[in-house]
Design a protein around this motif. Structure first.
Motif, short mmCIF file in Angstrom:
data_model
loop_
_atom_site.label_atom_id
_atom_site.label_comp_id
_atom_site.label_asym_id
_atom_site.label_seq_id
_atom_site.Cartn_x
_atom_site.Cartn_y
_atom_site.Cartn_z
N SER A 105 0.48 -1.35 0.20
CA SER A 105 0.10 0.19 -0.06
C SER A 105 1.17 0.92 0.24
O SER A 105 0.49 2.20 0.22
CB SER A 105 -0.99 -0.06 1.25
OG SER A 105 -0.19 0.40 2.53
N ARG A 106 2.08 1.31 0.33
CA ARG A 106 2.72 2.43 0.05
C ARG A 106 2.89 3.26 -0.90
O ARG A 106 3.02 2.50 -2.28
CB ARG A 106 4.27 2.02 0.77
CG ARG A 106 4.62 0.84 2.44
CD ARG A 106 4.03 1.87 2.97
NE ARG A 106 4.05 1.00 3.93
CZ ARG A 106 4.20 1.29 5.32
NH1 ARG A 106 4.79 2.70 5.51
NH2 ARG A 106 4.10 0.13 6.25
N THR A 107 3.21 4.28 -1.15
CA THR A 107 3.76 5.41 -2.70
C THR A 107 4.74 4.14 -3.04
O THR A 107 5.65 4.38 -2.69
CB THR A 107 3.20 6.52 -1.82
OG1 THR A 107 4.36 6.91 -1.55
CG2 THR A 107 2.92 7.18 -1.47
N PRO A 108 4.91 4.67 -4.25
CA PRO A 108 5.67 4.32 -5.13
C PRO A 108 7.00 5.03 -4.49
O PRO A 108 8.18 4.43 -4.66
CB PRO A 108 5.48 4.89 -6.63
CG PRO A 108 4.21 4.92 -6.77
CD PRO A 108 3.77 4.86 -5.48
N GLU A 109 7.47 6.62 -4.37
CA GLU A 109 8.55 7.42 -4.39
C GLU A 109 8.71 6.51 -2.75
O GLU A 109 9.50 6.52 -2.66
CB GLU A 109 7.82 8.41 -3.45
CG GLU A 109 7.25 9.25 -4.83
CD GLU A 109 5.86 9.01 -5.33
OE1 GLU A 109 6.31 9.36 -6.56
OE2 GLU A 109 5.52 8.44 -4.91
N VAL A 110 7.80 6.09 -1.81
CA VAL A 110 7.94 5.14 -0.55
C VAL A 110 9.23 3.54 -0.73
O VAL A 110 10.28 3.58 -0.56
CB VAL A 110 7.70 5.42 0.23
CG1 VAL A 110 7.50 4.29 1.75
CG2 VAL A 110 6.31 6.69 1.31
N LYS A 111 7.96 3.17 -1.68
CA LYS A 111 8.94 2.29 -1.80
C LYS A 111 10.46 2.29 -2.43
O LYS A 111 11.22 1.69 -2.52
CB LYS A 111 8.04 1.15 -2.99
CG LYS A 111 7.02 0.73 -2.65
CD LYS A 111 6.36 -0.14 -3.37
CE LYS A 111 4.30 0.02 -3.13
NZ LYS A 111 3.90 -1.12 -3.78
N ALA A 112 10.47 3.10 -3.72
CA ALA A 112 11.81 4.05 -4.06
C ALA A 112 12.71 3.96 -2.47
O ALA A 112 13.73 3.36 -3.05
CB ALA A 112 12.02 5.02 -5.35
N GLN A 113 12.30 4.67 -2.14
CA GLN A 113 13.21 4.96 -0.75
C GLN A 113 14.11 3.73 -0.40
O GLN A 113 14.74 3.56 0.42
CB GLN A 113 12.78 5.81 0.55
CG GLN A 113 13.17 6.07 1.44
CD GLN A 113 12.66 7.16 2.54
OE1 GLN A 113 11.88 7.32 2.60
NE2 GLN A 113 13.36 7.35 3.85
N ILE A 114 12.64 2.52 0.36
CA ILE A 114 13.25 1.85 0.92
C ILE A 114 14.49 0.58 0.00
O ILE A 114 15.11 0.21 0.97
CB ILE A 114 12.02 0.59 1.15
CG1 ILE A 114 10.81 1.29 1.81
CG2 ILE A 114 12.53 -0.30 1.66
CD1 ILE A 114 9.86 0.58 2.13
N LEU A 115 13.85 1.03 -1.50
CA LEU A 115 15.30 -0.72 -1.87
C LEU A 115 16.39 0.42 -2.42
O LEU A 115 17.31 0.12 -1.76
CB LEU A 115 14.71 -0.33 -3.56
CG LEU A 115 13.46 -1.63 -3.77
CD1 LEU A 115 12.44 -1.34 -5.06
CD2 LEU A 115 13.10 -2.29 -3.51
N SER A 116 16.55 1.96 -2.00
CA SER A 116 17.41 2.71 -1.91
C SER A 116 18.58 2.12 -1.72
O SER A 116 20.04 1.98 -1.03
CB SER A 116 17.69 4.24 -2.34
OG SER A 116 18.73 4.65 -2.25
N GLU A 117 17.55 2.39 0.06
CA GLU A 117 18.52 1.93 1.48
C GLU A 117 18.78 0.69 1.16
O GLU A 117 20.14 0.18 2.07
CB GLU A 117 17.30 2.49 2.45
CG GLU A 117 17.23 4.14 3.15
CD GLU A 117 16.10 4.62 3.90
OE1 GLU A 117 16.32 3.92 4.53
OE2 GLU A 117 16.01 5.65 4.05
N LEU A 118 17.87 -0.58 1.02
CA LEU A 118 18.33 -1.76 1.48
C LEU A 118 20.06 -1.85 0.61
O LEU A 118 20.83 -2.51 0.65
CB LEU A 118 17.34 -2.70 0.29
CG LEU A 118 16.43 -3.52 1.17
CD1 LEU A 118 15.63 -4.15 -0.23
CD2 LEU A 118 16.85 -4.10 2.34
N VAL A 119 19.91 -1.57 -1.01
CA VAL A 119 20.63 -1.27 -1.67
C VAL A 119 22.67 -0.94 -0.82
O VAL A 119 22.81 -2.20 -0.68
CB VAL A 119 21.06 -1.04 -3.07
CG1 VAL A 119 22.11 -0.70 -3.60
CG2 VAL A 119 19.91 -1.61 -3.74
N LYS A 120 22.26 0.07 -0.14
CA LYS A 120 23.05 0.69 0.68
C LYS A 120 23.45 -0.25 1.33
O LYS A 120 24.57 0.31 2.41
CB LYS A 120 22.61 2.60 0.94
CG LYS A 120 23.59 2.96 1.75
CD LYS A 120 23.35 3.97 2.29
CE LYS A 120 24.10 4.94 3.27
NZ LYS A 120 23.90 6.64 3.25
#
Length: 327
Positions: A267-282
């Motif tokens: 249910s999260r916005t695409p922007e929040v999901k993108a932030q999560i993935l970016s932090e995951l990689v880092k």
């Protein structure tokens, strides 16, 4: 191309569907593996429809190869044709190809197979969201992760351990407890032999009370357990497989400043999901690459056997993730 479709009687079939057409900010991924999630079962049953604009078929996480790139992607990212990627989807992963917005992609971590990479996006993003963003968990805290043999627990437990968090988990039998030994939880509670509420009371009295609980079960026991947490603890509800109703002492909630948080990734916005993935990689991929937080794979089946793969989840037979291979 072909995809897994749901028949009127909820059985599954591998059948022809239209080829995806990418937008300017998307890439086309040739899928090599797609991991299963309980949300897939709910979607199959008609209880969890995909977000608007997503394919009707299931599949929230895949790994594969970029075979086509939209014009805007070349200017906004470093992705190129031939890159091996894993991707978080709103749906559509049970197929030969899928179109993906460029910021929903992650590189396949070093030392990971494509099957392992497919098991990362949804599960690891859910784990990261609930541990660190919703749970605000810190090194030295104690986590309660219910249902220790679940696919999500097989990710959350080692991720938490890799960040110096003490973990308590629950299972139904000694056999299951033995099967999750490799996850290295600090305390495994066999709930047919021990009362988890009494265990949490004991932990509280001994100074090891739970700071964050991630609960996919709910039901009557949730209301009994929530009384025995650290002051200011967070109880995060992500599902209610054991029942949607419980009884809670509300005075205990406000006196102890306990927060009950409802959380889903989808249910999260695409922007929040993108932030999560970016932090995951880092923050998390380095620990995946050292083996500290790699996914546990229970079974790998051909995508033409998706129904048999679903049955593993329905019967609760899996310890770790079930993955479909696309050949």
């Amino acid at each position: 191309m072909k995809a897994v479709l749901v028949n009127d009687d909820q059985s599954l079939r591998w059948d022809n569907v239209p080829d995806p057409v990418i937008n300017r900010d998307e890439v086309l991924v040739k899928i090599e593996a797609a991991a299963l999630n309980r949300a897939d079962l709910m979607q199959r049953e008609g209880d969890y429809p995909p977000p608007a604009g997503c394919p009707e078929w299931m599949g929230l996480e895949v790994a594969g190869t970029i075979v086509e790139i939209g014009e805007d992607v070349l200017q906004k990212s470093n992705w190129k044709i031939g890159d091996k990627v894993c991707a978080l989807l709103g749906g559509g992963g049970y197929a030969e190809y899928v179109s993906v917005k460029y910021d929903m992609l992650m590189p396949v971590p070093k030392n990971c197979s494509m099957v392992e990479a497919a098991a990362i996006p949804e599960a690891f993003a859910t784990a990261y969201l609930n541990l660190f963003m919703e749970g605000n968990i810190k090194e030295g805290n104690t986590l309660l992760m219910n249902a220790g043999a679940s696919g999500l627990a097989s990710v959350i437990i080692p991720m938490a351990k890799a960040f110096g968090i003490r973990v308590i988990t629950t299972v139904l039998t000694d056999e299951i407890a033995e099967s999750i030994k490799h996850l290295n939880a600090d305390r495994v509670v066999v709930t047919t032999k021990e009362n988890i509420a009494e265990v949490l009371k004991e932990e509280l009295e001994n100074g090891h009370s739970v700071d964050v609980a991630i609960d996919c079960l709910g039901g009557e026991i949730m209301g009994k357990c929530i009384h025995y947490l650290t002051h200011g603890a967070r109880w995060i509800m992500i599902a209610a497989l054991a029942g949607q109703k419980t009884e809670i002492d509300l005075k205990n909630i406000y006196v102890r400043n306990v927060r009950i948080i409802g959380s889903t990734l989808r249910s999260r916005t695409p922007e929040v999901k993108a932030q999560i993935l970016s932090e995951l990689v880092k923050n998390v991929f380095p620990k995946i690459e050292t083996g500290e937080a790699k996914p546990t794979i229970h079974a790998v089946l051909p995508i033409t056997e998706a129904e048999a793969a679903h049955d593993i989840l329905y019967k609760g037979q899996n310890v770790g993730k079930v993955v479909l291979e696309v050949k």
